[in-house]
Design a protein around this motif. Structure first.
Motif, mmCIF file in Angstrom:
data_model
loop_
_atom_site.group_PDB
_atom_site.id
_atom_site.type_symbol
_atom_site.label_atom_id
_atom_site.label_comp_id
_atom_site.label_asym_id
_atom_site.label_seq_id
_atom_site.Cartn_x
_atom_site.Cartn_y
_atom_site.Cartn_z
ATOM 1 N N PHE A 33 -19.392 103.813 80.655
ATOM 2 C CA PHE A 33 -18.141 103.657 79.921
ATOM 3 C C PHE A 33 -17.351 104.957 79.926
ATOM 4 O O PHE A 33 -16.121 104.950 80.083
ATOM 5 N N GLN A 34 -18.033 106.069 79.736
ATOM 6 C CA GLN A 34 -17.339 107.350 79.725
ATOM 7 C C GLN A 34 -16.662 107.610 81.066
ATOM 8 O O GLN A 34 -15.520 108.082 81.119
ATOM 9 N N GLU A 35 -17.336 107.288 82.156
ATOM 10 C CA GLU A 35 -16.765 107.501 83.482
ATOM 11 C C GLU A 35 -15.550 106.610 83.723
ATOM 12 O O GLU A 35 -14.541 107.055 84.286
ATOM 13 N N ARG A 95 -19.435 93.793 77.247
ATOM 14 C CA ARG A 95 -18.196 93.470 76.530
ATOM 15 C C ARG A 95 -17.774 94.634 75.619
ATOM 16 O O ARG A 95 -18.617 95.271 74.970
ATOM 17 N N ILE A 96 -16.450 94.857 75.567
ATOM 18 C CA ILE A 96 -15.861 95.823 74.631
ATOM 19 C C ILE A 96 -15.436 95.064 73.380
ATOM 20 O O ILE A 96 -14.700 94.076 73.467
ATOM 21 N N THR A 97 -15.872 95.524 72.227
ATOM 22 C CA THR A 97 -15.503 94.865 70.976
ATOM 23 C C THR A 97 -14.391 95.598 70.236
ATOM 24 O O THR A 97 -13.657 94.978 69.465
ATOM 25 N N ARG A 98 -14.249 96.898 70.481
ATOM 26 C CA ARG A 98 -13.202 97.657 69.773
ATOM 27 C C ARG A 98 -12.850 98.914 70.542
ATOM 28 O O ARG A 98 -13.723 99.596 71.064
ATOM 29 N N MET A 132 -14.600 96.364 81.905
ATOM 30 C CA MET A 132 -15.923 95.799 81.598
ATOM 31 C C MET A 132 -16.668 95.407 82.870
ATOM 32 O O MET A 132 -17.886 95.628 82.984
ATOM 33 N N GLN A 133 -15.948 94.848 83.834
ATOM 34 C CA GLN A 133 -16.601 94.477 85.092
ATOM 35 C C GLN A 133 -17.067 95.707 85.863
ATOM 36 O O GLN A 133 -18.163 95.705 86.460
ATOM 37 N N ASP A 134 -16.260 96.750 85.872
ATOM 38 C CA ASP A 134 -16.650 97.979 86.574
ATOM 39 C C ASP A 134 -17.862 98.632 85.903
ATOM 40 O O ASP A 134 -18.757 99.158 86.581
#
Length: 300
Positions: A124-126, A170-173, A145-147
């Motif tokens: 996620f950070q990248e 999944r990203i929730t926020r 999210m797919q990446d």
């Protein structure tokens, strides 16, 4: 008696040995049989199974259900425009290959969750470093999210596979850090107050305009009504004067007598009124002395 006790003790010993050789694998679990610390067998189907008694063989169980990993790290991440944001996410994953999982990760689900959390957080950070806040909140959120999912799968399926499948990420926020969020809220509040004050000023101006227009219409209406009233009054007075003139023109003596009566009535409107005159020489009482003969108007 000693013989019965020996048989009973032997029977209990046999039952204990037999129970240590039997184990049940639940349909929600994998059963992994270890022989002297090495994986001997992996049982994937539920049911009753046999093994050698300890310490020759032992069995452990690993959950085969779909697991959920929620983010627990609130460390902010920098976006492409150097904005500090906090991202909450979750991952749906499961253990697919128990042998590889035990060899490369551990014997518990917690071990896999701990390592998977690190990999997902780095992914996620990248990805967030490459994108702006607007992209994270827009349609490109799905792309992010797919990446991240692809990056995590490449890690867990690398040279030493983890034996896990990542089903979904999944990203929730997505939110700013607290300091920036407070600043944004203050700007939003100031903007709303500005709009509210502008609306109040506009409403007050419109109200004054409506009140001024209403006052103008009231003045015009009152003026028109007064004009019409004066017109009707003038017409009535003219008509009355015409009628008086017509009636008095037919009999002048009666007209003089009628005016004298009006003068008497106006002069003595109250009981306390006093008038000092010489009745013998004053023309005011001429009608009362009979100086005016009232005759009937001739019939036509």
């Amino acid at each position: 008696m000693n013989r019965i006790g020996f048989i009973f003790s032997s029977l209990l010993f046999v039952l204990a040995i037999a129970s240590s050789m039997l184990f049940v694998v639940d349909q929600r679990q994998f059963g992994v049989v270890f022989a002297l610390g090495q994986i001997k067998e992996v049982i994937t189907e539920p049911g009753l199974n046999f093994k050698l008694p300890p310490p020759f063989q032992n069995v452990s169980y690993i959950d085969k259900r779909l697991l959920t990993l929620d983010s627990t790290d609130n460390e902010p991440v920098l976006t492409a425009e150097k904005q500090r944001v906090v991202i909450d996410w979750y991952v749906r994953w499961r253990i697919s290959e128990p042998t590889e999982y035990i060899r490369n990760v551990g014997t518990t689900e917690a071990a896999g969750a701990s390592q998977l959390n690190r990999v997902v957080r780095n992914a996620f950070q990248e990805e967030v470093n490459k994108r702006t806040v607007k992209e994270l909140l827009s349609a490109k959120r799905e792309e992010v999210m797919q990446d991240v999912k692809k990056e995590v799968l490449s890690q867990v399926r690398g040279a030493k596979p983890w034996g896990v499948d990542v089903i979904d990420v999944r990203i929730t926020r997505v939110d700013y850090v607290d300091a920036i969020t407070e600043s944004v809220y203050r700007r939003m509040e100031a903007e709303r107050k500005r709009v509210a004050n502008e609306l109040r000023s506009t409403g007050f101006a419109e109200g004054e305009k409506i009140r001024a227009d209403a006052d103008r219409q009231r003045e015009v209406t009152v003026a028109n009504a007064y004009r019409d009233a004066q017109k009707f009054k003038g017409e009535g007075d003219a008509e009355a004067a015409r009628l008086y003139a017509d009636a008095f023109g037919r009999d002048p003596q009666f007209a003089q007598f009628y005016r004298s009566l009006d003068a008497y009535k106006s002069s003595f409107s109250k009981k306390s009124d006093v008038m000092v005159l010489d009745p013998s020489s004053s023309e005011f009482f001429k009608a009362m002395r009979g100086g005016v003969a009232v005759t009937a108007a001739p019939k036509k």
